[in-house]
Design a protein around this motif. Structure first.
Motif, short mmCIF file in Angstrom:
data_model
loop_
_atom_site.label_atom_id
_atom_site.label_comp_id
_atom_site.label_asym_id
_atom_site.label_seq_id
_atom_site.Cartn_x
_atom_site.Cartn_y
_atom_site.Cartn_z
N GLY A 39 9.21 24.72 9.47
CA GLY A 39 7.68 24.41 9.02
C GLY A 39 6.76 25.11 10.16
N ILE A 40 5.73 25.38 9.79
CA ILE A 40 4.49 25.86 10.58
C ILE A 40 3.52 24.88 10.65
N PHE A 41 3.18 24.49 12.01
CA PHE A 41 1.96 23.45 12.12
C PHE A 41 0.87 23.89 12.95
N CYS A 42 -0.14 23.82 12.76
CA CYS A 42 -1.24 24.44 13.69
C CYS A 42 -2.39 23.54 13.35
N LEU A 43 -3.49 23.64 14.63
CA LEU A 43 -4.77 22.57 14.32
C LEU A 43 -5.66 23.50 13.89
N GLN A 44 -5.70 24.91 13.68
CA GLN A 44 -6.87 25.69 13.13
C GLN A 44 -6.22 26.69 12.30
N PHE A 45 -5.85 26.75 11.06
CA PHE A 45 -5.41 27.62 10.19
C PHE A 45 -6.14 28.91 9.94
N ALA A 46 -5.77 30.10 10.19
CA ALA A 46 -6.50 31.12 9.79
C ALA A 46 -5.71 32.44 10.03
N ALA A 47 -4.38 32.25 9.46
CA ALA A 47 -3.32 33.16 9.72
C ALA A 47 -3.41 34.57 8.72
N GLU A 48 -3.02 35.54 9.22
CA GLU A 48 -2.90 36.61 8.43
C GLU A 48 -1.63 36.83 7.27
N GLY A 99 12.23 33.82 5.25
CA GLY A 99 12.18 35.07 4.90
C GLY A 99 11.22 35.05 3.59
N HIS A 100 10.52 33.83 3.05
CA HIS A 100 9.75 33.96 1.90
C HIS A 100 8.10 33.81 2.81
N TYR A 101 7.56 35.24 2.32
CA TYR A 101 6.29 35.34 2.69
C TYR A 101 5.06 35.02 2.10
N MET A 102 4.08 34.74 2.69
CA MET A 102 2.73 34.65 1.87
C MET A 102 1.45 35.32 2.73
N THR A 103 1.02 36.23 1.99
CA THR A 103 0.02 37.04 2.67
C THR A 103 -1.34 36.88 1.92
N GLU A 104 -1.30 36.53 0.55
CA GLU A 104 -2.63 36.20 -0.23
C GLU A 104 -3.14 34.73 0.22
N MET A 105 -3.74 34.50 1.08
CA MET A 105 -4.04 33.17 1.54
C MET A 105 -5.22 32.45 0.62
N THR A 106 -5.57 32.98 -0.45
CA THR A 106 -6.42 32.41 -1.38
C THR A 106 -6.22 30.80 -1.68
N PRO A 107 -4.95 30.59 -2.20
CA PRO A 107 -4.80 29.17 -2.49
C PRO A 107 -4.61 28.27 -1.29
N PHE A 108 -4.90 28.97 -0.15
CA PHE A 108 -4.86 28.09 1.19
C PHE A 108 -6.19 27.96 1.61
N GLN A 109 -7.21 28.42 0.84
CA GLN A 109 -8.67 28.60 1.51
C GLN A 109 -9.23 27.12 1.85
N SER A 110 -8.91 26.03 1.12
CA SER A 110 -9.43 24.78 1.14
C SER A 110 -9.00 24.28 2.87
N PHE A 111 -7.89 24.92 3.32
CA PHE A 111 -7.57 24.62 4.71
C PHE A 111 -7.94 25.32 5.78
N TRP A 112 -8.66 26.37 5.40
CA TRP A 112 -9.09 27.39 6.34
C TRP A 112 -9.82 26.91 7.58
N GLN A 113 -9.24 27.15 8.76
CA GLN A 113 -10.11 26.54 9.91
C GLN A 113 -9.82 24.98 10.21
N LYS A 114 -8.82 24.81 9.35
CA LYS A 114 -8.36 23.15 9.45
C LYS A 114 -6.96 23.13 10.03
N GLY A 115 -6.61 21.83 10.41
CA GLY A 115 -5.26 21.62 10.62
C GLY A 115 -4.32 21.49 9.46
N ALA A 116 -3.02 22.18 9.67
CA ALA A 116 -2.53 22.41 8.40
C ALA A 116 -1.01 22.30 9.08
N HIS A 117 -0.18 22.22 7.88
CA HIS A 117 1.59 22.24 7.70
C HIS A 117 1.81 22.89 6.81
N ILE A 118 2.58 23.88 6.91
CA ILE A 118 3.00 24.87 6.00
C ILE A 118 4.55 24.73 5.78
#
Length: 246
Positions: A200-209, A215-234
């Motif tokens: 998993g990926i854990f961060c205190l301020q989510f704003a990833a490119e 091997g499963h990628y996510m570059t379109e961050m629209t579904p994650f916008q509600s978590f932008w600049q917030k703590g998140a677990h992917i």
């Protein structure tokens, strides 16, 4: 300094060191340029940022030796046009006559390599390409206590990667296990790089490119916008990436 000049006493210009790097392999199953072009184009549509400046090893181990002359340079050019950076070609020995004009480093196939055994303490050494001074906190995990700048890459090839500082846009984190960022995550984060879907990926301020797990990628961050600049677990759930608040 002329060709006959001697090296000044105690002068040191470089060191030759063995390193272990985690690199992506582009394994060719076909030598049909148009097929390769179309597949690269489709991949770029799915993940626009994934191919940009990605260093790769071009593998010919599963490609059949061509009956006629193969323009391997055309394939290399197409890969580089799509943003890949081919740093070496890995192929069986009988491919070498076809590679003379590529001007790219040749690597023998894995079965033909004769690397000297690495002792257990050496396997615990973490190799990286950044000036952020990662330190092993136990044989498998790595901690970085300085900002990871744009263009830098930090790798934890045996376990988790823990970053105690900001990660800038254009930086890249890779780990066999989990990735923890105790600050803003603005660059790329790729966990489970050897296929561990439980990473998993854990961060205190989510704003990833870009984020990726096994091997499963996510570059379109629209579904994650509600978590932008917030703590998140992917994390990965089946073939999809999911996100939860920390």
């Amino acid at each position: 300094m002329t060709a006959n000049a001697s090296l000044p006493q105690n002068a040191t210009g470089f060191q030759l060191k063995r390193s272990r790097l985690t690199l992506t392999t582009l394994e060719l199953l076909s030598l049909e340029l148009e097929v390769i072009r179309l597949q690269l184009t489709e991949q770029a549509k799915l993940a626009p940022n994934l191919l940009h400046d990605m260093p790769v090893i071009l593998s010919l181990e599963k490609a059949a030796l061509p009956e006629k002359t193969c323009n391997i340079n055309a394939i290399i050019h197409e890969c580089e046009r799509m943003g890949l950076r081919i740093i070496a070609i890995r192929a069986p020995a009988h491919w070498r006559p076809y590679l003379k004009t590529t001007e790219i480093a040749y690597l023998p196939t894995l079965s033909a390599q004769s690397d000297e055994p690495i002792s257990k303490p050496q396997r615990q050494t973490v190799e990286q390409t950044t000036n952020s001074e990662p330190k092993p906190i136990h044989p498998k995990h790595v901690v970085v206590n300085k900002p990871v700048r744009s263009g830098q890459q930090v790798i934890a090839p045996e376990g988790d990667l823990i970053v105690l500082a900001p990660v800038s846009a254009g930086a890249e984190l890779l780990a066999k296990g989990n990735i923890h960022v105790y600050g803003p995550l603005r660059g790329r984060a790729l966990a489970g790089i050897e296929g561990n879907t439980n990473s998993g990926i854990f961060c205190l301020q989510f704003a990833a490119e870009l984020v990726a797990i096994a091997g499963h990628y996510m570059t379109e961050m629209t579904p994650f916008q509600s978590f932008w600049q917030k703590g998140a677990h992917i994390f990965r759930e089946g073939e999809n990436l999911q996100i939860l608040p920390l």
